[in-house]
Design a protein around this motif. Structure first.
Motif, PDB file in Angstrom:
ATOM      1  N   GLU A  61      66.018  76.688  35.527  1.00 34.23           N
ATOM      2  CA  GLU A  61      67.295  76.099  35.127  1.00 34.23           C
ATOM      3  C   GLU A  61      68.226  77.162  34.547  1.00 34.23           C
ATOM      4  O   GLU A  61      69.429  77.185  34.837  1.00 34.23           O
ATOM      5  CB  GLU A  61      67.068  74.981  34.098  1.00 34.23           C
ATOM      6  CG  GLU A  61      66.403  73.731  34.644  1.00 34.23           C
ATOM      7  CD  GLU A  61      64.898  73.907  34.868  1.00 34.23           C
ATOM      8  OE1 GLU A  61      64.305  73.081  35.586  1.00 34.23           O
ATOM      9  OE2 GLU A  61      64.315  74.883  34.312  1.00 34.23           O
ATOM     10  N   THR A  62      67.647  78.062  33.735  1.00 34.94           N
ATOM     11  CA  THR A  62      68.451  79.144  33.153  1.00 34.94           C
ATOM     12  C   THR A  62      68.969  80.068  34.242  1.00 34.94           C
ATOM     13  O   THR A  62      70.139  80.476  34.239  1.00 34.94           O
ATOM     14  CB  THR A  62      67.616  79.947  32.142  1.00 34.94           C
ATOM     15  OG1 THR A  62      67.207  79.080  31.080  1.00 34.94           O
ATOM     16  CG2 THR A  62      68.408  81.100  31.559  1.00 34.94           C
ATOM     17  N   TRP A  63      68.107  80.406  35.200  1.00 36.53           N
ATOM     18  CA  TRP A  63      68.525  81.274  36.303  1.00 36.53           C
ATOM     19  C   TRP A  63      69.589  80.596  37.166  1.00 36.53           C
ATOM     20  O   TRP A  63      70.544  81.251  37.598  1.00 36.53           O
ATOM     21  CB  TRP A  63      67.321  81.669  37.146  1.00 36.53           C
ATOM     22  CG  TRP A  63      66.570  82.829  36.575  1.00 36.53           C
ATOM     23  CD1 TRP A  63      65.554  82.806  35.667  1.00 36.53           C
ATOM     24  CD2 TRP A  63      66.814  84.215  36.850  1.00 36.53           C
ATOM     25  NE1 TRP A  63      65.145  84.077  35.360  1.00 36.53           N
ATOM     26  CE2 TRP A  63      65.886  84.968  36.078  1.00 36.53           C
ATOM     27  CE3 TRP A  63      67.695  84.890  37.670  1.00 36.53           C
ATOM     28  CZ2 TRP A  63      65.841  86.357  36.106  1.00 36.53           C
ATOM     29  CZ3 TRP A  63      67.659  86.280  37.710  1.00 36.53           C
ATOM     30  CH2 TRP A  63      66.745  87.001  36.932  1.00 36.53           C
ATOM     31  N   ASP A  64      69.428  79.307  37.426  1.00 35.71           N
ATOM     32  CA  ASP A  64      70.436  78.580  38.201  1.00 35.71           C
ATOM     33  C   ASP A  64      71.803  78.705  37.539  1.00 35.71           C
ATOM     34  O   ASP A  64      72.813  78.989  38.198  1.00 35.71           O
ATOM     35  CB  ASP A  64      70.061  77.097  38.314  1.00 35.71           C
ATOM     36  CG  ASP A  64      68.877  76.854  39.239  1.00 35.71           C
ATOM     37  OD1 ASP A  64      68.561  77.756  40.050  1.00 35.71           O
ATOM     38  OD2 ASP A  64      68.261  75.776  39.144  1.00 35.71           O
ATOM     39  N   TYR A  65      71.821  78.488  36.234  1.00 37.96           N
ATOM     40  CA  TYR A  65      73.082  78.526  35.489  1.00 37.96           C
ATOM     41  C   TYR A  65      73.669  79.939  35.487  1.00 37.96           C
ATOM     42  O   TYR A  65      74.866  80.131  35.726  1.00 37.96           O
ATOM     43  CB  TYR A  65      72.861  78.050  34.055  1.00 37.96           C
ATOM     44  CG  TYR A  65      74.120  78.031  33.230  1.00 37.96           C
ATOM     45  CD1 TYR A  65      75.027  76.979  33.321  1.00 37.96           C
ATOM     46  CD2 TYR A  65      74.427  79.087  32.364  1.00 37.96           C
ATOM     47  CE1 TYR A  65      76.200  76.963  32.582  1.00 37.96           C
ATOM     48  CE2 TYR A  65      75.598  79.090  31.623  1.00 37.96           C
ATOM     49  CZ  TYR A  65      76.478  78.023  31.736  1.00 37.96           C
ATOM     50  OH  TYR A  65      77.637  78.021  31.000  1.00 37.96           O
ATOM     51  N   ALA A  66      72.819  80.929  35.218  1.00 36.63           N
ATOM     52  CA  ALA A  66      73.286  82.317  35.122  1.00 36.63           C
ATOM     53  C   ALA A  66      73.866  82.790  36.449  1.00 36.63           C
ATOM     54  O   ALA A  66      74.953  83.397  36.496  1.00 36.63           O
ATOM     55  CB  ALA A  66      72.137  83.220  34.683  1.00 36.63           C
ATOM     56  N   GLU A  67      73.154  82.548  37.546  1.00 41.92           N
ATOM     57  CA  GLU A  67      73.637  82.977  38.862  1.00 41.92           C
ATOM     58  C   GLU A  67      74.937  82.271  39.226  1.00 41.92           C
ATOM     59  O   GLU A  67      75.868  82.882  39.768  1.00 41.92           O
ATOM     60  CB  GLU A  67      72.562  82.709  39.915  1.00 41.92           C
ATOM     61  CG  GLU A  67      71.327  83.598  39.754  1.00 41.92           C
ATOM     62  CD  GLU A  67      70.168  83.200  40.649  1.00 41.92           C
ATOM     63  OE1 GLU A  67      69.203  83.973  40.740  1.00 41.92           O
ATOM     64  OE2 GLU A  67      70.222  82.104  41.257  1.00 41.92           O
ATOM     65  N   LYS A  68      75.005  80.986  38.906  1.00 44.79           N
ATOM     66  CA  LYS A  68      76.210  80.198  39.206  1.00 44.79           C
ATOM     67  C   LYS A  68      77.415  80.747  38.442  1.00 44.79           C
ATOM     68  O   LYS A  68      78.507  80.908  38.998  1.00 44.79           O
ATOM     69  CB  LYS A  68      75.956  78.739  38.842  1.00 44.79           C
ATOM     70  CG  LYS A  68      77.116  77.778  39.120  1.00 44.79           C
ATOM     71  CD  LYS A  68      76.664  76.338  38.863  1.00 44.79           C
ATOM     72  CE  LYS A  68      77.773  75.339  39.182  1.00 44.79           C
ATOM     73  NZ  LYS A  68      78.864  75.375  38.166  1.00 44.79           N
ATOM     74  N   MET A  69      77.217  81.040  37.151  1.00 41.65           N
ATOM     75  CA  MET A  69      78.325  81.529  36.331  1.00 41.65           C
ATOM     76  C   MET A  69      78.853  82.864  36.841  1.00 41.65           C
ATOM     77  O   MET A  69      80.059  83.077  36.954  1.00 41.65           O
ATOM     78  CB  MET A  69      77.876  81.672  34.878  1.00 41.65           C
ATOM     79  CG  MET A  69      77.773  80.383  34.097  1.00 41.65           C
ATOM     80  SD  MET A  69      79.362  79.520  33.924  1.00 41.65           S
ATOM     81  CE  MET A  69      79.224  78.307  35.239  1.00 41.65           C
ATOM     82  N   LEU A  70      77.957  83.807  37.138  1.00 33.06           N
ATOM     83  CA  LEU A  70      78.395  85.117  37.597  1.00 33.06           C
ATOM     84  C   LEU A  70      79.138  85.016  38.924  1.00 33.06           C
ATOM     85  O   LEU A  70      80.182  85.646  39.123  1.00 33.06           O
ATOM     86  CB  LEU A  70      77.206  86.072  37.732  1.00 33.06           C
ATOM     87  CG  LEU A  70      76.523  86.527  36.443  1.00 33.06           C
ATOM     88  CD1 LEU A  70      75.518  87.637  36.743  1.00 33.06           C
ATOM     89  CD2 LEU A  70      77.519  87.015  35.405  1.00 33.06           C
ATOM     90  N   LYS A  71      78.597  84.228  39.829  1.00 31.65           N
ATOM     91  CA  LYS A  71      79.226  84.095  41.152  1.00 31.65           C
ATOM     92  C   LYS A  71      80.603  83.452  41.039  1.00 31.65           C
ATOM     93  O   LYS A  71      81.592  83.959  41.595  1.00 31.65           O
ATOM     94  CB  LYS A  71      78.331  83.278  42.079  1.00 31.65           C
ATOM     95  CG  LYS A  71      78.865  83.156  43.515  1.00 31.65           C
ATOM     96  CD  LYS A  71      77.849  82.456  44.406  1.00 31.65           C
ATOM     97  CE  LYS A  71      78.317  82.429  45.864  1.00 31.65           C
ATOM     98  NZ  LYS A  71      79.525  81.605  46.060  1.00 31.65           N
ATOM     99  N   GLU A  72      80.695  82.345  40.318  1.00 30.13           N
ATOM    100  CA  GLU A  72      81.962  81.626  40.232  1.00 30.13           C
ATOM    101  C   GLU A  72      83.013  82.439  39.485  1.00 30.13           C
ATOM    102  O   GLU A  72      84.197  82.435  39.854  1.00 30.13           O
ATOM    103  CB  GLU A  72      81.752  80.269  39.553  1.00 30.13           C
ATOM    104  CG  GLU A  72      80.972  79.284  40.414  1.00 30.13           C
ATOM    105  CD  GLU A  72      80.834  77.914  39.760  1.00 30.13           C
ATOM    106  OE1 GLU A  72      81.270  77.771  38.590  1.00 30.13           O
ATOM    107  OE2 GLU A  72      80.292  77.007  40.418  1.00 30.13           O
ATOM    108  N   ALA A  73      82.595  83.156  38.438  1.00 33.51           N
ATOM    109  CA  ALA A  73      83.556  83.956  37.671  1.00 33.51           C
ATOM    110  C   ALA A  73      84.083  85.118  38.501  1.00 33.51           C
ATOM    111  O   ALA A  73      85.284  85.424  38.477  1.00 33.51           O
ATOM    112  CB  ALA A  73      82.906  84.467  36.392  1.00 33.51           C
ATOM    113  N   ALA A  74      83.189  85.781  39.249  1.00 32.83           N
ATOM    114  CA  ALA A  74      83.627  86.896  40.093  1.00 32.83           C
ATOM    115  C   ALA A  74      84.579  86.395  41.181  1.00 32.83           C
ATOM    116  O   ALA A  74      85.587  87.046  41.485  1.00 32.83           O
ATOM    117  CB  ALA A  74      82.421  87.595  40.711  1.00 32.83           C
ATOM    118  N   GLU A  75      84.274  85.244  41.755  1.00 35.93           N
ATOM    119  CA  GLU A  75      85.145  84.684  42.791  1.00 35.93           C
ATOM    120  C   GLU A  75      86.491  84.264  42.202  1.00 35.93           C
ATOM    121  O   GLU A  75      87.533  84.431  42.846  1.00 35.93           O
ATOM    122  CB  GLU A  75      84.453  83.505  43.468  1.00 35.93           C
ATOM    123  CG  GLU A  75      83.284  83.941  44.355  1.00 35.93           C
ATOM    124  CD  GLU A  75      82.499  82.789  44.950  1.00 35.93           C
ATOM    125  OE1 GLU A  75      81.775  83.015  45.936  1.00 35.93           O
ATOM    126  OE2 GLU A  75      82.606  81.661  44.429  1.00 35.93           O
TER     127      GLU A  75
END
Length: 644
Positions: free
Chosen positions: A438-452
Motif C-alpha cells: 500500500e505504501t509503495w502504491d501510494y509513493a509510486e503514484k505520487m511521484l508519477k502524477e507530480a512529475a506529469e
C-alpha cells in the motif's frame, strides 16, 4: 488456437506453433524483412521460436531493427558471429561471455597467444563471410548435465563453469547453434539466421578482463565491436566517436589547464585554478537557485562512526564501497558515501512541528565511494565527488507538491545551463524491499502524477527502485547524443524510521516525516565533465575561467593594459593581462587556443583615446569601444544565467 493483442488494441487468433516471423510474413513481406524479434507479454522472443499458447490474450509486438530492442538483438548476434569468426581463424581459442552493451558488444576470449588490432581486418572479413553463408540460428533446450559434459569434452571449460557456477539449477538451459558446427550457451534471443545481421559492424578495440570480473581469476582478452541496423547508423556512430574524441573532457582538461588526475590518488581530481574557478561558478549558481527555493544549507562531518551507518542500513548495502579507518581508541569510522544520515541527525536536534514542514535541507556534500579501477572515467566516474545534495523532510500530504516543485526547479536549472532533459524515468519497487504494498502504491503514484503535472513524460522502470522507495531519474542528453543520469528524486519512508526522526502533528501525536532525497546536478564532477564536452571548451562567458585577456600591442601601452584589466576586475569580470614582449598575432593565437571568450587588444591609439578593440573567440572581426562601453557590455555578458 490462441489470441494475441497487438499494439493498436486489435486481438487476433492464430494456430498453435506459429512463430512471430510467420505472423510478420502474413502481414507483409517487407515487414518481415525489417523485424528482428518480438515481444510476447513484454518478454523479448526469437522470431523463429513458436509462441507458447495461453488461455488469455497475450500482448504481441514486433521489434524493428532500428529500435532499442532491435539493436540489442543485432549486437548480440554480432557478438556470436564475431566469436564464431575468431574460433574459425584461431581454433585454439575458448569463448566465455559475450553480451551486447550500449552502442555495441564484446566477447571475452581465452587464448595463449595475444590478439592484436592487426587481427581485426581478417576477423571482420570472416564475419562478413559468415553473414554471407546465411547460417540458420537454431535455439535448443539442453539437459544441464548433458550440457556440462558436452562443453567440457569440446574444451569449452568456461561454458561448463557458467552452467555450474552461474545458472541456477532448474532454469531452462538454452544453446544457440549457428550452422552445423558452431554453438554457444546463451539465453537469447537471436535472429533466424546470420544473414539477417547485415554488414554494418566494426571491431573497435582490445582490452584485458578477468573471469567474472575478479582479479584473482584468469585474465581474458576482450574484443569490443559495434553493430547497427544499417550502414548509415554505423557511419553516424563513427562520426559521433570522432566528435567525442575532440570533445573528450580529459583531453580538454589538460589542454585548458583545468584539472589533472594521477595514480597516487585514483579517481580523485586535482583542480587547477582555472578548473576550480569554473567549479565555483557552477556551485555559486546552484546555491543561489536553491536559496531562492527556501533551502537551508548545512554541513555534516566527513567521518562518522560505523554504528550510525549500521543503524541507517548503509553499512549492509554500501559497506564494501566505503573507506574506513580505525582510531587509536579502536573506533571504526567511515568516510561518508552519502549525506542523508547526517541530515537526519540535524533534523533530530530539537522538537519539530508539522508547521516546520517541509524542511528543505541542502549540502554541497563531499562524499567518497570505492569504485573499481576499471570503472573510473576521468571526472565523470570518480571515487571522491561532491553532490548538490538535498533532503526534503515533509508530511505525506506534501509529497505531491514538493515533487512537482522539484521537477520544475530542475528543468529551470537545465534550461539555464543549456543542457537538454532527455527523459524522466520512474524506478519502481524491487522484489526485495521494505514497506507495505500500500505504501509503495501510494509513493509510486505520487511521484508519477507530480512529475506529469510538471509537464514530464514518465517512463517506468520495473524493479529498479531502491529497497526503501521509488526514484525519479532525470537523464540529460549531451552535445553528441549520449545520455547521462544526473538529477534524482528518491522517496524514502525507511530512513526516518531507522534513525528515529519524528515531528509533532496537528493532532498532538508523534509522526515520522517522509524524506525526499534529491539532487539536480548529481555531482559537480560529472556535470562539469558534461559541460566541458558540450561546449568543447568554448564556454559561455559566465562559466569561462578567464573571461577577458587584455593584450598590449606595444610596450608603451603596457600600463594602459594593466589599468584596463584592473577596472574589469573591479567590475567583477575575470580578466588577465598579457604584456609579454611578443607580437600581437602570437598572443591572439595563443589565447584563442585556450578558448578565451574575449581578447581586448590595446595599443598606443587605444591608450590615448581610452578605448579597447574587442575580438571574440572564433571571429576575425574587431569591435572598437570606449572602455566604459566595453565594461558595461562585458559585465552584462559575464553574468550567470539566473542574474541576467
Amino acid at each position: 488456437m490462441f489470441e494475441l493483442k497487438f499494439p493498436d488494441g486489435a486481438i487476433r487468433q492464430y494456430e498453435n506453433n506459429i512463430s512471430p516471423l510467420e505472423i510478420a510474413e502474413g502481414i507483409s513481406k517487407s515487414l518481415a524483412k525489417r523485424v528482428v524479434g518480438a515481444k510476447i507479454d513484454g518478454q523479448v522472443w526469437d522470431l523463429s521460436r513458436p509462441i507458447e499458447p495461453k488461455d488469455t490474450p497475450q500482448t504481441f509486438e514486433l521489434i524493428n531493427r532500428d529500435s532499442d530492442d532491435g539493436l540489442e538483438i543485432i549486437r548480440h548476434d554480432a557478438a556470436h558471429i564475431m566469436a564464431q569468426a575468431v574460433q574459425e581463424l584461431f581454433p585454439d581459442t575458448q569463448i566465455t561471455i559475450g553480451p551486447s552493451i550500449e552502442d555495441g558488444y564484446y566477447y571475452d576470449f581465452v587464448r595463449e597467444d595475444k590478439f592484436s588490432t592487426d587481427d581485426f581486418e581478417k576477423i571482420e572479413a570472416k564475419m562478413r563471410e559468415i553473414v554471407d553463408r546465411d547460417l540458420p540460428i537454431v535455439r535448443e533446450e539442453w539437459d544441464r548435465e548433458v550440457a556440462i559434459k558436452h562443453f567440457n569434452e569440446i574444451g569449452e571449460i568456461y561454458k561448463a563453469k557458467i552452467i555450474e557456477e552461474i545458472i541456477p539449477e532448474g532454469e531452462t538451459l538454452t544453446v544457440y547453434k549457428q550452422g552445423d558446427n558452431w554453438k554457444d550457451l546463451c539465453r537469447g534471443p537471436h535472429m533466424p539466421s546470420t544473414g539477417r545481421l547485415g554488414k554494418a559492424f566494426k571491431l573497435m578495440k582490445l582490452a584485458g578482463a578477468y573471469w567474472r570480473g575478479d582479479a584473482k581469476n584468469a585474465q581474458l582478452q576482450r574484443i569490443y565491436g559495434t553493430a547497427w541496423a544499417d550502414e548509415k547508423g554505423l557511419k553516424d556512430y563513427l562520426v559521433r566517436l570522432e566528435e567525442a574524441e575532440k570533445r573528450d573532457h580529459r583531453k580538454l582538461g589538460r589542454q585548458l589547464n583545468l584539472f589533472h588526475m594521477q595514480e597516487e590518488a585514483k579517481g580523485m581530481v586535482f583542480w587547477h585554478p582555472k578548473g576550480w574557478t569554473m567549479y565555483r561558478a557552477l556551485e555559486n549558481y546552484i546555491r543561489r537557485k536553491i536559496e531562492a527555493s527556501d533551502y537551508v544549507e548545512v554541513k555534516t562531518p566527513q567521518l562518522m562512526d560505523k554504528t550510525l551507518w549500521e543503524k541507517s542500513g548503509h553499512w549492509e548495502k554500501f559497506g564494501h564501497a566505503m573507506f574506513t579507518c580505525e582510531t587509536v581508541e579502536e573506533e571504526i569510522l567511515a568516510v561518508k558515501p552519502m549525506n542523508c544520515p547526517g541530515h537526519v541527525q540535524i533534523f533530530n536536534q530539537g522538537q519539530k512541528s508539522y508547521r516546520d514542514l517541509p524542511l528543505r535541507m541542502a549540502e554541497m556534500g563531499c562524499c567518497h565511494r570505492f569504485e573499481p579501477s576499471g570503472g573510473l572515467h576521468g571526472i565523470m566516474r570518480v571515487r571522491n565527488f561532491t553532490q548538490d545534495d538535498g533532503h526534503i523532510f515533509c508530511r505525506v500530504d506534501q509529497i505531491y507538491s514538493e515533487t512537482k516543485d522539484f521537477c520544475e526547479l530542475l528543468r529551470t536549472v537545465y534550461n539555464d545551463l543549456g543542457v537538454e532533459l532527455h527523459s524522466v524515468k520512474l524506478a519502481l519497487r524491487p522484489d526485495v524491499r521494505a514497506g507495505s504494498d500500500e505504501t509503495w502504491d501510494y509513493a509510486e503514484k505520487m511521484l508519477k502524477e507530480a512529475a506529469e503535472a510538471a509537464g514530464e513524460i514518465v517512463e517506468l522502470l520495473p524493479n529498479e527502485g531502491a529497497f526503501y522507495g521509488p526514484k525519479l531519474e532525470f537523464h540529460l542528453k549531451d552535445a553528441i547524443g549520449r545520455t547521462w543520469q544526473c538529477g534524482t528524486l528518491q522517496l524514502d519512508f525507511v530512513l526516518p524510521e531507522r534513525l528515529d526522526a519524528e515531528y509533532t502533528g496537528e493532532d498532538g501525536q508523534k509522526h515520522r516525516p517522509v524524506m525526499l532525497h534529491r539532487a539536480i546536478l548529481g555531482t559537480f564532477e560529472r556535470f562539469l565533465g558534461i559541460l566541458i564536452e558540450n561546449h568543447a571548451g568554448n564556454f559561455p562567458m559566465w562559466l569561462a575561467p578567464v573571461q577577458v585577456v587584455v593584450a598590449n600591442i606595444t610596450s608603451d601601452s603596457e600600463q594602459y593594459a594593466k589599468d584596463v584589466c584592473h577596472k574589469l576586475r573591479a567590475a567583477g569580470i575575470r580578466a588577465e593581462t598579457d604584456v609579454r614582449n611578443e607580437k600581437i598575432n602570437f598572443k591572439i593565437r595563443e589565447h584563442s587556443l585556450q578558448k578565451v571568450p574575449v581578447i581586448a587588444v590595446v595599443g598606443s591609439r587605444e591608450a590615448a583615446e581610452g578605448k579597447v578593440a574587442l575580438r571574440r573567440f572564433g571571429s576575425q572581426a574587431q569591435e572598437i569601444l570606449s572602455l566604459e562601453e566595453a565594461m558595461a557590455m562585458l559585465s552584462t555578458e559575464s553574468l550567470p544565467p539566473d542574474m541576467k
